[in-house]
Design an enzyme around this catalytic site. Structure first.
Site, PDB file in Angstrom:
ATOM      1  N   THR A  33       0.800  -1.218   0.000  1.00  0.00           N
ATOM      2  CA  THR A  33       0.000   0.000   0.000  1.00  0.00           C
ATOM      3  C   THR A  33       0.836   1.272   0.000  1.00  0.00           C
ATOM      4  OG1 THR A  33      -0.039  -0.427   2.363  1.00  0.00           O
ATOM      5  CG2 THR A  33      -2.018  -0.983   1.134  1.00  0.00           C
TER       6      THR A  33
ATOM      7  N   GLN B 276      -3.712   2.964  -4.777  1.00  0.00           N
ATOM      8  CA  GLN B 276      -4.701   2.355  -3.888  1.00  0.00           C
ATOM      9  C   GLN B 276      -6.098   2.441  -4.498  1.00  0.00           C
ATOM     10  OE1 GLN B 276      -3.619   0.543  -1.434  1.00  0.00           O
ATOM     11  NE2 GLN B 276      -3.821   1.841   0.350  1.00  0.00           N
TER      12      GLN B 276
ATOM     13  N   GLU C  43      -9.631   1.173   0.972  1.00  0.00           N
ATOM     14  CA  GLU C  43     -10.791   0.368   0.598  1.00  0.00           C
ATOM     15  C   GLU C  43     -11.888   1.106  -0.149  1.00  0.00           C
ATOM     16  OE1 GLU C  43     -11.326  -2.744   4.114  1.00  0.00           O
ATOM     17  OE2 GLU C  43     -10.099  -1.025   4.615  1.00  0.00           O
TER      18      GLU C  43
HETATM   19 MO1  MOS Z   1      -9.172  -4.943   5.383  1.00  0.00          MO
HETATM   20  S1  MOS Z   1     -10.672  -6.153   4.728  1.00  0.00           S
HETATM   21  O1  MOS Z   1      -9.867  -4.054   6.545  1.00  0.00           O
HETATM   22  O2  MOS Z   1      -7.933  -5.928   5.798  1.00  0.00           O
END
Ligand code: MOS
Length: 752
Positions: A481, A652, A719
């Site tokens: 990341t 990301q 996410e």
């Molecule tokens: Mo992530 S699914 O919060 O590792």
């Protein structure tokens, strides 16, 4: 005021990764002649192991041990900790190597041999006999019997909420839509499979069941501190006798955010043979050993006035969990915070089945729930004959509708506007099927994205050495990341140094503690700790410099000195009075000066609602004869607080959007309803998007100053890219074809 969109700094670990210099868990080879362990997975979905015949296996060359219920005592149950602390857990470890089987794939034996091939061959010839029972695997048929969750594993929000009287308001609404949406089980499938290298030191091969010796584990994990805690509990060790290390992770996706039993079994195997052991899951075992996204069935009802004002909504989600341990896919949670509507209800229920335990998979709850709700909003726009963006703006939430709290910041309006404009949304003609290009039906669709700005406690240490080197340390992780890069950048910023002058050291439990890298929380949590630790170091250096009688800053007040480019301390009033940081350290007579900080969330949670937002616009092309869906174009805008590094942040977002393509069009785990065996347990049958599936993706990073969310002003970008995009694709498919597919993935059979 810090820069809202940080520079595009290259990945600190990029060169190491492309040259093979970055070592992953399985590649560590501690002294002592590493041998290999292979896990034997149950071939029944429920029942008893009646015999383990290891005569043939043990006779093979190189075989060192065959561990099963016959010669190994069960490990200790690991109670799941609060997700807001260290998140240590090891679901079902107490069941492993026992004679009780509760899911297909559960480990019934471990074979250890000199080489991997010898261990694999021995595992193949090992005879395990079962008394099979019938596992309960029916989800769809038991939705009506679903039960409330016993605990809230995912988020600290109640399972059910109600504001106003939604049933009455829904009945009175002028325009209504209602639909049942469903999402399948999915598996994480990072490139790097779970792997553990375990080495004991001290008691060596002795020890037997409990205690004895110190354990070092190189484990593919999203949380070294959490893994250490879980191992200590399962193996009955003192936490200080366990060290966990994992400098590089080949994708986490959430499966590595839980510590799984195989990690403890590697340590058990190493203890049994008195040598370090390497254990790696097969791709197949990745489908029954490290969690999965639980299927959902979501009932969504929306009622609105003719002008589009939402009058009521209800979102009832039922998801699957295992019978032996609970995980809640909290799909109705994000909808609570999305739109201004004071009459709403949400519920979560669970159906327990005899499978392996599901767990968090990238944007758990958010991407499944927002898929359902944002498709329902599209259906409402159609029913109202209203533009989908206009409908969302009409119901824009200025404060959090669930609790009335102000947002720490919210720039969703800018996201809609900027993405819509760059996409060319104005060219859309609303009628389904009205846009074509040759044989292709063209569809434009959009959806809102949201993800909470999570933060965990984290500690960091920044050390400046007399030779000029600067190191920043924290027991956090880099899942690919960019953690190494942003930690170095952040510490460097506070010290007037270029990012490449600072080296980050992470993912070793010998460093200051940090939580799991999950919930998009690392940059906010560890970033805040690094920023404060580096600022503390700077203040210490300044105090040393003004007290140094022979130094150029002697006698100044600390407040009259600042850092300047080049890693110098400079007098505010006279730029000719300056001293390099390295000289301050050297002249102090010490080898190193360090700053350390333990950062904890403050009361922002009580005062504010904390969320990142985004808007996703997609174009799809559907071949009406073949049902093929292509996604030639995505434009997405996100506002997620301060962006530390626009290059790693963009990656990301792109990664999230690629994942969203998979969720919308490809991914589904197929389980044999008789046994619980995963039928498509490899990457030729379980489809994930490849580069050719993901075409033009344009990401807009909307600058957003957030002075409230945390000290560094970051909301996290790990996410949110997955959220919203699956709904946008589904809505675009409806616009192209007039077919509303409410069940993911959208495959050809559902369009023909
Ligand atoms: Mo992530 S699914 O919060 O590792």
């Amino acid at each position: 005021m810090p820069t809202l969109i940080g520079p595009a700094v290259d990945r600190a670990d990029g060169r190491l990764k492309v040259t093979g210099g970055a070592k992953y868990a399985a590649e560590f080879a501690p002294a002592g002649n590493v041998c290999h362990a292979v896990l034997v997975s149950a071939k029944v979905g429920k029942g008893r192991v009646t015999a383990v015949d290891d005569a043939a296996a043990a006779a093979l060359p190189g075989v060192l041990a065959v561990l099963s219920y016959r010669n190994t005592k069960p490990l200790k149950h690991v109670p799941p900790s609060e997700p807001t602390t260290l998140a240590s857990q090891m679901p079902g470890v107490e069941l492993m190597l026992t004679d009780r089987v509760v899911f297909y794939g559960q480990y019934v034996a471990v074979v250890v041999a000199e080489t991997l091939e010898q261990a694999e061959q021995a595992a193949r010839v090992l005879k395990v006999t079962y008394a099979a029972e019938t596992p309960q695997l029916d989800f769809a048929g038991r939705v009506k019997e679903a039960v409330p969750p016993a605990n809230r594993m995912a988020k600290d929000e109640p399972a059910d909420t109600e504001r106003g009287k939604p049933a009455d308001a829904f009945a009175a609404a002028a325009v209504k839509v209602a639909g049942v949406y469903s999402t399948p089980n999915e598996n994480h499938n990072p490139m790097e499979m779970h792997a553990t290298v375990a080495a004991w030191d001290g008691a060596g091969g002795g020890g037997g069941g409990g205690g004895g010796g110190k354990l070092t584990v190189w484990d593919a994990t999203q949380g070294v501190v959490a893994t250490k805690a879980a191992l200590a509990t399962a193996l009955e060790l003192k936490p200080d006798d366990v060290r966990v290390v994992d400098p590089y992770v080949g994708g986490g996706f959430g499966c590595k955010g839980t510590t799984w039993p195989h990690t403890a079994l590697a340590a058990v195997a190493a203890r049994a043979v008195g040598r370090p052991v390497r254990l790696m899951l097969t791709r197949g075992q990745m489908f029954t050993g490290v969690g999965y996204r639980a299927r959902t069935r979501q009932d969504v009802r929306l009622g609105a006035k003719a002008d589009g004002t939402l009058q009521a909504f209800a979102h009832d989600s039922v998801s699957q969990t295992s019978d032996y341990s609970e995980f809640l896919e909290a799909a109705a949670l994000p909808t609570r915070h999305l739109y201004a509507c004071d009459t709403a209800a949400t519920t979560h229920r669970l159906v327990k089945v005899d499978t392996h335990q599901p767990n968090q998979m990238r944007a758990p709850g958010e991407c499944t729930g927002v898929f359902a709700f944002e498709c329902a909003m599209d259906e409402l726009a159609v029913a109202l004959k209203m533009d989908p963006v206009e409908l969302r703006l009409k119901n824009y939430a200025e404060v959090d509708p669930e609790n009335g709290k102000p947002f720490t910041s919210k720039s969703l309006r800018q996201c809609y506007q900027q993405a819509a404009e760059r996409f060319g949304w104005a060219k859309r003609t609303p009628e389904p099927g009205s846009m074509t290009d040759g044989r292709w039906l063209v569809g434009y669709g959009m959806a809102t994205a949201t993800y909470p700005a999570n933060r965990l406690p984290a500690e960091a240490r920044v050390r400046a050495f007399a030779d000029g080197s600067v190191v920043v340390q924290s027991a956090t992780q880099d899942l690919g990341t960019g953690t190494y890069t942003i930690m170095a950048q952040t510490a460097a910023d506070e010290l007037g140094l270029p990012a490449e002058a600072v080296k980050a050291q992470i993912a070793d439990t010998n460093f200051p503690k940090a939580g799991i890298s999950g919930g998009s929380s690392t940059a906010a949590s560890v970033g805040s700790a690094v920023m404060m630790a580096a600022a503390g170091l700077r203040e210490k250096l300044i105090v040393l410099a003004v007290a140094d009688v022979d130094g150029p800053l002697y006698g100044l007040k600390p407040g009259d000195v600042a850092v300047a480019a080049g890693g110098k301390l400079v007098a505010n009033a006279d730029a000719t009075r300056s001293v390099p940081i390295r000289d301050v350290v050297a002249r102090s007579g010490k080898n190193v000066v360090e700053g350390e900080f333990s950062a904890k969330p403050g009361d922002e949670k009580e005062r504010f609602s904390r969320h990142a937002f985004g808007a996703v616009f997609v174009e799809v092309r559907v071949d009406p004869a073949l049902g093929i869906v292509r996604v030639p174009r995505v434009v997405a805008a996100y506002a997620a607080g301060r962006i530390l590094n626009q290059k790693t942040a963009r990656s990301q977002f792109l990664g999230g959007l690629a994942f969203a393509h998979g969720m919308a069009l490809l991914e589904a785990t197929v389980t044999d309803g008789r046994t619980g065996r995963v039928v498509n347990d490899d990457l030729s049958e379980y489809l994930v998007p490849v580069n050719a599936d993901v075409q033009q993706v344009d990401v807009i990073q909307v600058p957003e100053a957030d002075p409230f969310v945390n000290p560094i002003g970051v909301k996290g970008v790990g996410e949110i890219g997955i959220v919203g995009a699956p709904a946008a694709i589904a809505n675009a498919v409806y616009h192209a074809t007039g077919k509303r597919v409410r069940d993911l993935p959208i495959t050809a059979d559902k369009l023909l």
